[in-house]
Design a protein around this motif. Structure first.
Motif, short mmCIF file in Angstrom:
data_model
loop_
_atom_site.label_atom_id
_atom_site.label_comp_id
_atom_site.label_asym_id
_atom_site.label_seq_id
_atom_site.Cartn_x
_atom_site.Cartn_y
_atom_site.Cartn_z
N HIS A 198 33.31 20.81 63.77
CA HIS A 198 34.62 20.45 64.31
C HIS A 198 34.85 21.04 65.70
N SER A 199 34.07 22.04 66.07
CA SER A 199 34.26 22.69 67.38
C SER A 199 33.01 23.49 67.71
N GLY A 200 32.99 24.05 68.90
CA GLY A 200 31.87 24.90 69.30
C GLY A 200 31.77 26.14 68.43
N ALA A 201 32.92 26.72 68.10
CA ALA A 201 32.92 27.93 67.26
C ALA A 201 32.35 27.60 65.88
N GLN A 202 32.71 26.43 65.35
CA GLN A 202 32.19 26.03 64.04
C GLN A 202 30.68 25.83 64.08
N ALA A 203 30.18 25.29 65.19
CA ALA A 203 28.73 25.08 65.32
C ALA A 203 28.02 26.43 65.29
N ASN A 204 28.56 27.40 66.03
CA ASN A 204 27.93 28.72 66.05
C ASN A 204 28.03 29.41 64.70
N ALA A 205 29.15 29.24 64.02
CA ALA A 205 29.31 29.85 62.68
C ALA A 205 28.26 29.28 61.73
N SER A 219 26.47 23.21 71.15
CA SER A 219 27.32 22.85 72.28
C SER A 219 28.69 22.37 71.79
N THR A 220 29.66 22.52 72.66
CA THR A 220 30.89 21.76 72.47
C THR A 220 30.63 20.37 73.05
N THR A 221 31.49 19.43 72.73
CA THR A 221 31.30 18.07 73.27
C THR A 221 32.38 17.71 74.29
N HIS A 222 33.29 18.64 74.55
CA HIS A 222 34.46 18.28 75.37
C HIS A 222 34.48 18.89 76.77
N LYS A 223 33.44 19.62 77.14
CA LYS A 223 33.48 20.25 78.47
C LYS A 223 32.74 19.32 79.43
N GLY A 238 23.54 31.81 76.82
CA GLY A 238 24.65 30.88 77.05
C GLY A 238 25.92 31.68 77.20
N ALA A 239 26.92 31.10 77.89
CA ALA A 239 28.11 31.86 78.24
C ALA A 239 29.31 30.95 78.46
N SER A 240 30.46 31.61 78.63
CA SER A 240 31.70 30.88 78.94
C SER A 240 32.09 31.05 80.40
N CYS A 248 20.64 29.05 71.90
CA CYS A 248 21.28 28.80 73.19
C CYS A 248 22.59 28.08 72.92
N ASP A 249 23.68 28.65 73.38
CA ASP A 249 24.99 27.99 73.30
C ASP A 249 25.25 27.41 74.69
N MET A 250 24.94 26.10 74.83
CA MET A 250 25.04 25.47 76.15
C MET A 250 26.40 24.77 76.34
N SER A 251 27.40 25.21 75.57
CA SER A 251 28.70 24.53 75.58
C SER A 251 29.20 24.18 76.98
N HIS A 252 29.10 25.14 77.90
CA HIS A 252 29.66 24.89 79.23
C HIS A 252 28.84 23.90 80.06
N PRO A 253 27.53 24.16 80.27
CA PRO A 253 26.80 23.28 81.19
C PRO A 253 26.10 22.11 80.52
N GLY A 309 30.36 36.30 78.21
CA GLY A 309 29.97 35.76 76.90
C GLY A 309 31.14 35.09 76.18
N HIS A 310 30.86 34.58 74.97
CA HIS A 310 31.92 33.94 74.18
C HIS A 310 32.22 34.77 72.93
N LEU A 311 33.45 34.63 72.46
CA LEU A 311 33.89 35.34 71.25
C LEU A 311 32.90 35.22 70.10
N THR A 312 32.33 34.03 69.94
CA THR A 312 31.44 33.77 68.79
C THR A 312 30.05 34.36 68.99
N HIS A 313 29.84 35.09 70.08
CA HIS A 313 28.54 35.71 70.30
C HIS A 313 28.55 37.19 69.90
C1 LIG Z 1 30.03 29.24 75.28
C2 LIG Z 1 31.07 28.73 74.33
N1 LIG Z 1 30.75 28.62 73.04
C3 LIG Z 1 31.65 28.19 72.13
C4 LIG Z 1 32.92 27.83 72.51
C5 LIG Z 1 33.90 27.46 71.45
O1 LIG Z 1 34.25 26.15 71.46
P1 LIG Z 1 35.55 25.64 70.68
O2 LIG Z 1 36.70 26.07 71.46
O3 LIG Z 1 35.33 24.17 70.58
O4 LIG Z 1 35.50 26.29 69.31
C6 LIG Z 1 33.28 27.90 73.85
C7 LIG Z 1 34.64 27.51 74.25
O5 LIG Z 1 35.18 27.81 75.23
C8 LIG Z 1 32.33 28.38 74.79
O6 LIG Z 1 32.65 28.53 76.08
#
Ligand SMILES: Cc1ncc(COP(=O)(O)O)c(C=O)c1O
Length: 427
Positions: free
Chosen positions: A88-95, A218-222, A166-168, A192-197, A117-121
């Protein structure tokens, strides 16, 4: 049934805000009208726990096809063997990835939140820092670049099971070869969390993580410019090396473990309307237009870097390779919080951000993060970046001058009117 005037008028207000303003939040973008159409329709009504061809509900013939199309497109874009498009989101993918790879208490090594970094790291306030034992590497004080030597030292000493790259808020490309070499020394897996790039990686404008990192999220919305959501990708499937098993004690291939970790591990029914919209976004990404868009993102970020430097702004790591800039405002004597709150009065949205080795709290911060994916979608080009930076500077250098703020806001609103957002918008 009465129409919900309150909510629909708020949606119209949000449309107006987006239409008039300068959207510089690095993690935001404007999806296409067809992506939004795919999201708001009958597919939201369907329960489809499971995966295409293996569902726990009847009537999934149609959503099976659309989810499969989404999977196939994701695989084609990134040239990978495996894609799960349900997070459902990037955080869910990492979880889900961590649930698949780790046992509670296992060590994980990620980029420190305060360094980009990101919270989920592994943050202490997040599941990743509560369920697992987090360790962090940072960036180098002298140049703001990821400190791979520090990553290696901690990895060799602590032997984490998982290394996360990967980073925010990091404006440079990653050395995935080095990360994998470090992981190989201790038999760790690499996420690798490539959400941003991700969008720039999709088009080959940045290094590809897929050959070197075991799993990519990855997230799909960035920069991918799709609906809000997440994906999990893997170049080549492999038998999980940690001997992790499913509940029946069977050793599984990593693809099975990842699928099980998404459903039923961390989620229930997939959002089939969002998956349809992800498929539409992926279709767009496969077209030539998206290459021009992505190149323009990089060009705009570079132009913005030059314009900020001309005005003596301190850019962390000295510049950008991707879609964002992290700016230390300490030489301008203004906090990130003050900058964010003042800029928004002129309809410029950015976010306050910690800078590496920040002496201020995350609620105040010494910096701001500025990104160009959204304004590039609106149609702004390199020439416009100078104007944008001058507006930002004019506000930041005169934070108490309400007259100037109103003047800049007027200029921005008039300027943005040229770049029609959603010509067919109707609520
Ligand atoms: C590197 C990275 N991972 C994960 C996420 C989490 O994505 P979401 O907000 O869809 O849970 C973000 C969101 O900013 C992010 O920057």
């Amino acid at each position: 049934m009465q129409a919900d005037i309150e909510i629909f008028s708020l949606i119209q207000d949000e449309f107006n805000r987006q239409q008039h303003g300068l959207e510089l939040i690095a993690s935001e973008n404007f999806t296409s009208e067809q992506v939004m159409r795919a999201m708001g329709n009958v597919m939201t009504n369907k329960y489809a726990e499971g995966y295409p061809g293996k569902r726990y509900y009847g009537g999934c013939e149609v959503v099976d096809k659309s989810e499969q199309l989404c999977i196939d497109r994701a695989k084609a874009i990134f040239n990978v063997e495996f894609a799960n498009v349900q997070p459902h989101s990037g955080a869910q993918a990492n979880a889900a990835v961590m649930l698949a790879l780790l046992k509670p208490g296992d060590k994980i090594l990620g980029l420190d939140l305060s360094m980009g970094g990101h919270l989920t790291h592994g943050s202490a306030v997040n599941f990743s820092g509560k369920l697992y034992q987090p360790l962090f590497y940072g960036v180098r004080k002298e140049d703001g670049l990821v400190d791979y030597d520090m990553m290696e030292k901690i990895a060799l000493e602590e032997k984490p099971k998982l290394i996360i790259c990967g980073a925010s808020a990091y404006s440079r490309d990653w050395d995935y070869v080095r990360v994998r070499a470090i992981a190989n020394k201790i038999n760790a897996l690499v996420l690798c969390d490539m959400s941003h790039p991700a969008g720039l990686i999709a088009k080959g404008l940045l290094n590809s993580p897929f050959e070197h990192c075991h799993i990519v999220t990855s997230t799909t919305h960035k920069t991918l410019r799709g609906p809000r959501g997440g994906i999990i990708l893997m170049k080549t499937d492999f038998e999980n090396p940690m001997g992790l098993t499913n509940p029946k004690g069977e050793i599984r291939m990593m693809s099975d473990l990842l699928n099980l970790a998404v459903f039923p591990g961390t989620q229930g029914g997939p959002l089939e309307h969002v998956i349809a919209a992800k498929a539409v976004a992926f279709h767009e990404i496969m077209q030539d237009d998206f290459m021009s868009y992505s190149k323009q993102v990089v060009a705009n970020a570079k132009a913005m870097e030059i314009a900020f430097k001309e005005l003596n702004y301190d850019i962390i790591s000295g510049g950008t390779d991707n879609h964002l800039l992290l700016i230390d405002l300490r030489n301008k004597n203004i906090s990130g919080k003050k900058a964010e709150n003042t800029l928004v009065k002129a309809d410029i949205t950015i976010n306050k951000n910690m800078v590496p080795f920040d002496d201020k709290s995350p609620f105040i911060t010494s910096g701001i993060r500025v990104g160009v994916p959204a304004i590039t979608t609106r149609g702004l080009k390199e020439n416009d970046m100078k104007t944008v930076v001058h507006w930002i500077d004019s506000i930041l250098m005169n934070t108490e001058n309400e007259q100037n703020i109103a003047k800049v806001k007027g200029e921005i609103n008039e300027f943005m009117n040229q770049f029609t957002l959603y010509p067919n918008w109707k609520i």
